[in-house]
Design an enzyme around this catalytic site. Structure first.
Site, PDB file in Angstrom:
ATOM      1  N   CYS A   1      -6.792 117.008  73.563  1.00 29.44           N
ATOM      2  CA  CYS A   1      -8.102 116.401  73.771  1.00 29.44           C
ATOM      3  C   CYS A   1      -8.835 117.153  74.868  1.00 29.44           C
ATOM      4  CB  CYS A   1      -7.933 114.928  74.155  1.00 29.44           C
ATOM      5  SG  CYS A   1      -9.484 114.010  74.353  1.00 29.44           S
TER       6      CYS A   1
ATOM      7  N   CYS B   1      -0.955 107.151  75.344  1.00 32.57           N
ATOM      8  CA  CYS B   1      -1.345 108.207  74.421  1.00 32.57           C
ATOM      9  C   CYS B   1      -1.041 109.573  75.018  1.00 32.57           C
ATOM     10  CB  CYS B   1      -2.839 108.121  74.109  1.00 32.57           C
ATOM     11  SG  CYS B   1      -3.286 106.760  73.042  1.00 32.57           S
TER      12      CYS B   1
ATOM     13  N   CYS C   1     -10.430 112.600  80.415  1.00 35.35           N
ATOM     14  CA  CYS C   1     -10.279 111.365  81.188  1.00 35.35           C
ATOM     15  C   CYS C   1      -9.148 111.541  82.192  1.00 35.35           C
ATOM     16  CB  CYS C   1      -9.993 110.186  80.267  1.00 35.35           C
ATOM     17  SG  CYS C   1     -11.333 109.836  79.111  1.00 35.35           S
TER      18      CYS C   1
ATOM     19  N   CYS D   1      -5.515 109.864  81.665  1.00 36.68           N
ATOM     20  CA  CYS D   1      -4.944 109.904  80.315  1.00 36.68           C
ATOM     21  C   CYS D   1      -4.034 111.111  80.121  1.00 36.68           C
ATOM     22  CB  CYS D   1      -6.076 109.927  79.289  1.00 36.68           C
ATOM     23  SG  CYS D   1      -5.518 109.950  77.571  1.00 36.68           S
TER      24      CYS D   1
ATOM     25  N   CYS E   1      -1.714 103.289  64.755  1.00 34.42           N
ATOM     26  CA  CYS E   1      -2.632 104.040  65.604  1.00 34.42           C
ATOM     27  C   CYS E   1      -2.492 105.518  65.255  1.00 34.42           C
ATOM     28  CB  CYS E   1      -2.309 103.796  67.077  1.00 34.42           C
ATOM     29  SG  CYS E   1      -3.402 104.662  68.227  1.00 34.42           S
TER      30      CYS E   1
ATOM     31  N   GLU F   1       1.181 112.525  67.797  1.00 33.62           N
ATOM     32  CA  GLU F   1       1.819 111.217  67.864  1.00 33.62           C
ATOM     33  C   GLU F   1       1.145 110.234  66.917  1.00 33.62           C
ATOM     34  OE1 GLU F   1       2.643 111.585  72.685  1.00 33.62           O
ATOM     35  OE2 GLU F   1       1.305 110.042  71.904  1.00 33.62           O
TER      36      GLU F   1
END
Length: 346
Positions: free
Chosen positions: A111, A335, A115, A118, A104, A91
Site C-alpha cells: 500500500c 492488516c 497511514c 498500519c 476480508c 493476506e
C-alpha cells in the site's frame, strides 16, 4: 503469462466461446463451473468437450493463489497468506460472526497510502491486483467452507491496499461477486473501504449500487489527519467530507466512518467532541477500532476506559457509534502483519 480465468466476466467468457467457434452458452457453463460448482481444474468441467477443455487450459491460467500458510484463531478467525504467480504475497481473512462468514479481501500488494499506524504500508506498494486475483480470494475461502455446508455471506474490502486506487479492478470484482449466476452475494452484504480518494468517491456514488461505503477517517480535523494519513495532503479533509455529502445526496445510503483509536494521539474526549461536530446531522455510523499493536510502529492501544469514554461522547452528541469486536488478535490480526513477517523471512 496466460490470463487468469477469474479475470473474465460472464459476458467476456461468452464472447471468448463465440470467438473459439462455440455457442455463447458455453461461456455460461464455464462461469457456472467456476462459481457454482467451484471446480479446481478445467478438466473437471465435464459438460465441455475435451477439445474445449484443452483449449481453456492452453489459453488460461486456472491456479491463481497458492497457500503459503494459514492461521486459525481461538475465536474462529482464519487468516491466509497466499502467494501470487510472481511470488508476491497477500493476506485474506475469514471472520465468523453470528450472522455468518465474512471475508476480508486485499486489493493491492502492499500500500502507498502511508497511514502511520498500519502494517500494510511497510515496504510500500508493489502492484495492483487484477480483478481475478481479488475474486480468487473469495472463491478459495468458499471452497474451504464448502465441506462444512457453509458459505461466504458477506465481503469487506478492507485488506491491504487502497481499493479506490485500484478502482476498475475492484468494481469488476464486485460485479462478479454479486452476479446472480455466480456466488450471488447480496450487494448490501458487501462493504468497500477507502481512505478518501475523492475523485473515485464521486465515481462510486454514480455507480448506482447498493454496496456499502466505509471511510477510514481516524481524525476529526485536517492537521491531525495529515499526521496520521499522508493521503490527506493529497485529498484534504474538507474535500473528503464534501465528496461524502455528495454520496449521501446521490444514494441516500448510510456511510460508515472507521476510526482507529491510538493511545494519547486521537482518542481524547475533545477529539470525540470535535468529530461529533463534523458528523452532525449526517446519515452515518462510526466504528471505533482499538488499534492493533504493530512492532514497527510507535503507537500504543487506547485504554479500555478511554475507549468507552470516546464512545459515550459521540453517543451523547447524537452520533451512532459502536466499538468493533476484535477478532484474530492472537494470529497477527492487523492488516499486513502476516505479510510483513513473511517478507522478513525471505
Amino acid at each position: 503469462m496466460k490470463p487468469l480465468i477469474y479475470d473474465y466476466s460472464l459476458e467476456e467468457l461468452q464472447d471468448w466461446a463465440v470467438e473459439n467457434g462455440q455457442p455463447a452458452f458455453r461461456g455460461g457453463q464455464i462461469f457456472d463451473w467456476l462459481y457454482v460448482k467451484r471446480v479446481n481444474a478445467f478438466e473437471e468441467m465435464t459438460n465441455l468437450s475435451k477439445e474445449l477443455r484443452t483449449k481453456l487450459d492452453e489459453q488460461f491460467q486456472f491456479l491463481t493463489l497458492r497457500e503459503i500458510t494459514k492461521f486459525e484463531s481461538k475465536d474462529g478467525t482464519i487468516k491466509f497468506l497466499f502467494a501470487l504467480h510472481d511470488d508476491h504475497a497477500i493476506e485474506t481473512v475469514i471472520m465468523k460472526h453470528n450472522y455468518g462468514n465474512s471475508i476480508c479481501v486485499t486489493t493491492q500488494v502492499g500500500c502507498q497510502i502511508g497511514c502511520t499506524f498500519c502494517a500494510s504500508t511497510l515496504g510500500g506498494l508493489k502492484r495492483n491486483l487484477t480483478s481475478g486475483e481479488i475474486v480468487a480470494q473469495v472463491v478459495q475461502a468458499q471452497k474451504m467452507l464448502d465441506p462444512k455446508g457453509e458459505r461466504v455471506s458477506s465481503i469487506v474490502i478492507m485488506g491491504s491496499g487502497e481499493p479506490f486506487e485500484n478502482y476498475e479492478a475492484t468494481m469488476k470484482f464486485l460485479r462478479t461477486m454479486i452476479h446472480e449466476k455466480g456466488l450471488n452475494i447480496g450487494q448490501r452484504h458487501i462493504t468497500v473501504s477507502t481512505s478518501g480518494i475523492v475523485p473515485n468517491i464521486y465515481k462510486f456514488a454514480n455507480e448506482d449500487t447498493q454496496i456499502n461505503l466505509a471511510i477510514s477517517i481516524h481524525a476529526p480535523n485536517d492537521m491531525l489527519r495529515s499526521k496520521l494519513m499522508p493521503v490527506n495532503r493529497r485529498y484534504p479533509f474538507e474535500d473528503v467530507m464534501e465528496s461524502l455529502h455528495y454520496y449521501l445526496a446521490k444514494t441516500g445510503r448510510r456511510i460508515t466512518f472507521e476510526y482507529a483509536l491510538i493511545g494519547g494521539v486521537n482518542d481524547q474526549p475533545e477529539h470525540a467532541l470535535e468529530l461529533a461536530g463534523v458528523l452532525k446531522n449526517m446519515l452515518c455510523h462510526v466504528n471505533l477500532i482499538p488499534v492493533n499493536h504493530v512492532p514497527e510502529r510507535k503507537y500504543v492501544r487506547t485504554s479500555r476506559n478511554d475507549i468507552f469514554q470516546f464512545q459515550k461522547v459521540l453517543s451523547d452528541n447524537g452520533v451512532n457509534v459502536t466499538i468493533r469486536r476484535e477478532q484474530g488478535h492472537d494470529i497477527a490480526a492487523a492488516c499486513g502483519q502476516l505479510r510483513a513477517k513473511h517478507m522478513e523471512l525471505r
